[in-house]
Design an enzyme around this catalytic site. Sequence first.
Site, PDB file in Angstrom:
ATOM      1  CD1 TRP A 106      -5.192   1.745  13.243  1.00 20.59           C
ATOM      2  CD2 TRP A 106      -7.251   2.617  13.098  1.00 20.59           C
ATOM      3  NE1 TRP A 106      -5.848   1.489  14.414  1.00 20.59           N
ATOM      4  CE2 TRP A 106      -7.108   2.006  14.362  1.00 20.59           C
ATOM      5  CE3 TRP A 106      -8.462   3.241  12.791  1.00 20.59           C
ATOM      6  CZ2 TRP A 106      -8.130   1.999  15.311  1.00 20.59           C
ATOM      7  CZ3 TRP A 106      -9.469   3.236  13.739  1.00 20.59           C
ATOM      8  CH2 TRP A 106      -9.320   2.621  14.972  1.00 20.59           C
ATOM      9  CE1 TYR A 117       3.265  -5.569  11.305  1.00 21.03           C
ATOM     10  CE2 TYR A 117       2.011  -4.349  12.942  1.00 21.03           C
ATOM     11  CZ  TYR A 117       2.668  -4.396  11.736  1.00 21.03           C
ATOM     12  OH  TYR A 117       2.741  -3.268  10.947  1.00 21.03           O
ATOM     13  CB  ALA A 135       6.595  -4.627   6.965  1.00 27.72           C
ATOM     14  CE1 TYR A 136       4.686 -13.355   8.172  1.00 28.05           C
ATOM     15  CE2 TYR A 136       3.380 -11.988   9.632  1.00 28.05           C
ATOM     16  CZ  TYR A 136       3.629 -13.198   9.046  1.00 28.05           C
ATOM     17  OH  TYR A 136       2.816 -14.274   9.322  1.00 28.05           O
ATOM     18  CG  ASP A 162      12.387 -13.113   0.037  1.00 30.94           C
ATOM     19  OD1 ASP A 162      12.099 -12.522   1.110  1.00 30.94           O
ATOM     20  OD2 ASP A 162      12.006 -14.265  -0.238  1.00 30.94           O
ATOM     21  CG  LEU A 163      12.975  -7.060   2.871  1.00 32.41           C
ATOM     22  CD1 LEU A 163      12.213  -6.144   3.821  1.00 32.41           C
ATOM     23  CD2 LEU A 163      14.316  -6.435   2.529  1.00 32.41           C
ATOM     24  CD  GLN A 215      -2.777  -0.776   2.578  1.00 33.85           C
ATOM     25  OE1 GLN A 215      -3.799  -0.140   2.384  1.00 33.85           O
ATOM     26  NE2 GLN A 215      -2.440  -1.230   3.771  1.00 33.85           N
ATOM     27  CG  ASP A 239      -0.996   1.732  15.303  1.00 41.02           C
ATOM     28  OD1 ASP A 239      -0.411   1.329  14.275  1.00 41.02           O
ATOM     29  OD2 ASP A 239      -2.157   1.394  15.586  1.00 41.02           O
ATOM     30  CE  LYS A 246       6.896  -2.402  11.285  1.00 39.41           C
ATOM     31  NZ  LYS A 246       7.451  -2.283   9.902  1.00 39.41           N
TER      32      LYS A 246
HETATM   33  N1  LIG Z   1      -1.151  -1.376   7.101  1.00 37.46           N
HETATM   34  C1  LIG Z   1      -1.204  -0.708   8.251  1.00 37.46           C
HETATM   35  O1  LIG Z   1      -2.303  -0.455   8.809  1.00 37.46           O
HETATM   36  C2  LIG Z   1       0.049  -0.208   8.896  1.00 37.46           C
HETATM   37  C3  LIG Z   1      -0.066   0.478  10.111  1.00 37.46           C
HETATM   38  C4  LIG Z   1       1.092   0.946  10.719  1.00 37.46           C
HETATM   39  C5  LIG Z   1       2.316   0.728  10.132  1.00 37.46           C
HETATM   40  N2  LIG Z   1       2.404   0.047   8.956  1.00 37.46           N
HETATM   41  C6  LIG Z   1       3.732  -0.197   8.404  1.00 37.46           C
HETATM   42  O2  LIG Z   1       3.816   0.419   7.123  1.00 37.46           O
HETATM   43  C7  LIG Z   1       4.684  -0.331   6.273  1.00 37.46           C
HETATM   44  C8  LIG Z   1       4.011  -0.656   4.963  1.00 37.46           C
HETATM   45  O3  LIG Z   1       2.772  -1.283   5.242  1.00 37.46           O
HETATM   46  P1  LIG Z   1       1.656  -1.509   4.123  1.00 37.46           P
HETATM   47  O4  LIG Z   1       0.354  -1.256   4.768  1.00 37.46           O
HETATM   48  O5  LIG Z   1       2.037  -0.805   2.875  1.00 37.46           O
HETATM   49  O6  LIG Z   1       1.819  -3.085   3.970  1.00 37.46           O
HETATM   50  P2  LIG Z   1       1.447  -4.051   2.754  1.00 37.46           P
HETATM   51  O7  LIG Z   1       0.447  -3.411   1.867  1.00 37.46           O
HETATM   52  O8  LIG Z   1       1.157  -5.358   3.393  1.00 37.46           O
HETATM   53  O9  LIG Z   1       2.815  -4.116   1.966  1.00 37.46           O
HETATM   54  C9  LIG Z   1       3.920  -4.763   2.491  1.00 37.46           C
HETATM   55  C10 LIG Z   1       4.795  -5.164   1.338  1.00 37.46           C
HETATM   56  O10 LIG Z   1       5.920  -5.859   1.888  1.00 37.46           O
HETATM   57  C11 LIG Z   1       6.197  -6.916   1.012  1.00 37.46           C
HETATM   58  N3  LIG Z   1       6.908  -8.002   1.675  1.00 37.46           N
HETATM   59  C12 LIG Z   1       6.459  -8.860   2.611  1.00 37.46           C
HETATM   60  N4  LIG Z   1       7.413  -9.756   2.920  1.00 37.46           N
HETATM   61  C13 LIG Z   1       8.482  -9.451   2.143  1.00 37.46           C
HETATM   62  C14 LIG Z   1       9.770 -10.019   1.973  1.00 37.46           C
HETATM   63  N5  LIG Z   1      10.151 -11.113   2.653  1.00 37.46           N
HETATM   64  N6  LIG Z   1      10.611  -9.434   1.100  1.00 37.46           N
HETATM   65  C15 LIG Z   1      10.238  -8.361   0.381  1.00 37.46           C
HETATM   66  N7  LIG Z   1       9.038  -7.792   0.460  1.00 37.46           N
HETATM   67  C16 LIG Z   1       8.158  -8.328   1.347  1.00 37.46           C
HETATM   68  C17 LIG Z   1       4.851  -7.407   0.528  1.00 37.46           C
HETATM   69  O11 LIG Z   1       5.040  -8.133  -0.663  1.00 37.46           O
HETATM   70  P3  LIG Z   1       3.976  -9.243  -1.124  1.00 37.46           P
HETATM   71  O12 LIG Z   1       2.878  -8.441  -1.744  1.00 37.46           O
HETATM   72  O13 LIG Z   1       4.748 -10.076  -2.072  1.00 37.46           O
HETATM   73  O14 LIG Z   1       3.547  -9.967   0.104  1.00 37.46           O
HETATM   74  C18 LIG Z   1       4.109  -6.093   0.337  1.00 37.46           C
HETATM   75  O15 LIG Z   1       4.275  -5.600  -0.957  1.00 37.46           O
HETATM   76  C19 LIG Z   1       5.102  -1.562   7.098  1.00 37.46           C
HETATM   77  O16 LIG Z   1       6.334  -1.305   7.702  1.00 37.46           O
HETATM   78  C20 LIG Z   1       4.033  -1.661   8.166  1.00 37.46           C
HETATM   79  O17 LIG Z   1       4.520  -2.286   9.323  1.00 37.46           O
HETATM   80  C21 LIG Z   1       1.291  -0.424   8.321  1.00 37.46           C
END
Ligand SMILES: NC(=O)c1ccc[n+]([C@@H]2O[C@H](COP(=O)([O-])OP(=O)(O)OC[C@H]3O[C@@H](n4cnc5c(N)ncnc54)[C@H](OP(=O)(O)O)[C@@H]3O)[C@@H](O)[C@H]2O)c1
Length: 303
Positions: free
Chosen positions: A149, A124, A59-60, A35-36, A11, A101, A128
């Site tokens: 969120w 999780y 991230a995972y 691949d991380l 996202q 958060d 983090k």
């Molecule tokens: N989503 C939330 O509500 C939220 C809230 C607070 C903080 N964050 C933080 O914001 C950041 C981005 O989140 P997001 O919402 O954009 O997450 P997301 O949509 O789930 O995207 C995460 C990306 O990481 C990739 N990924 C997962 N495992 C990987 C690996 N081993 N090697 C390389 N790439 C990998 C995924 O690839 P695949 O598509 O191949 O799985 C996906 O493209 C993260 O650090 C997350 O912790 C998110």
Amino acid sequence: MKILLTGKNGQIGWELAHALAPLGEVIAFDRGGLDLAVPDQIVGAVRSVRPDVLVNAAAYTAVDRAESEPDAAHAVNAAAVAILAEEAKRVHALLIHFSTDYVFDGVKDTPYVEEDRPNPINVYGRSKLAGEHAIRSIDGPHLILRTSWVYATRGRNFFLTIRRLLRENEEVRVVSDQIGAPTPAEALGSATSTLLRKLGGANLREARDTYHLTAAGNTSWHGFAKEIARLGLRDLPNPPRIVPIPSDQYPSAARRPRNSCLSNKKLLRTFGVELPRWEACLAALHESLPRGAHLDIGAPYRR
Ligand SMILES: NC(=O)c1ccc[n+]([C@@H]2O[C@H](COP(=O)([O-])OP(=O)(O)OC[C@H]3O[C@@H](n4cnc5c(N)ncnc54)[C@H](OP(=O)(O)O)[C@@H]3O)[C@@H](O)[C@H]2O)c1
């Protein structure tokens, strides 16, 4: 400026790939390209690109699944982040890393500030937080941006899920005792780009800090759902009932903090950057949708 971006199909990553492009050359990787979970791939990518800025948006993020896969979550959110931080430091790059958060336990009554003591209540969040600790202890140039969120018109998120549920059901029950700030990925992409601009070339390598970066204001998941319905379901003759429920009536593998609100004052003080209120962000996203746009989880909708 040369920018290495991980997680380009996530996202935030997808928005960053677009928002950072005007700043220079963006070399963006998806999991297939980097691949991380494979340390050699991280080392190889950073050493061959030699970026000025390394933005880690990968991230995972499977919060519930992490409860049964702690090692996988830790590998990507902590061990890989430590290697990214080491490699960024080695090539004198600024590491911009997104955190969450969920490093907090949610028992505080007011928004969390950066200095508050983290105390994650799920796997999780712990993974983090371990990533944050690794970055700080390696002590290269870094910005840790904690957000909350996150939603977008693509990917897997509450916004898309609730839109689907509201169209398919007469009644939708939504948790009302967790509060936070729904934050669009697009706003995070453009704010990150603004931060980089404001830091400028000379100061890039001086940055070593953590900031909260969310939309302003807060609501519950129930409040968020009601606003999504108000803006997005005007065409439905019989709008569904949106019933507030306590968290214990919505069992999930991972516990979530009751209070996910993050104070954004430090970011405003330091950079003069702040995001609009969450309602305004949601309204702007709705405005940007083509009339009758049908959005589905996982659908590759492009603005
Ligand atoms: N989503 C939330 O509500 C939220 C809230 C607070 C903080 N964050 C933080 O914001 C950041 C981005 O989140 P997001 O919402 O954009 O997450 P997301 O949509 O789930 O995207 C995460 C990306 O990481 C990739 N990924 C997962 N495992 C990987 C690996 N081993 N090697 C390389 N790439 C990998 C995924 O690839 P695949 O598509 O191949 O799985 C996906 O493209 C993260 O650090 C997350 O912790 C998110």
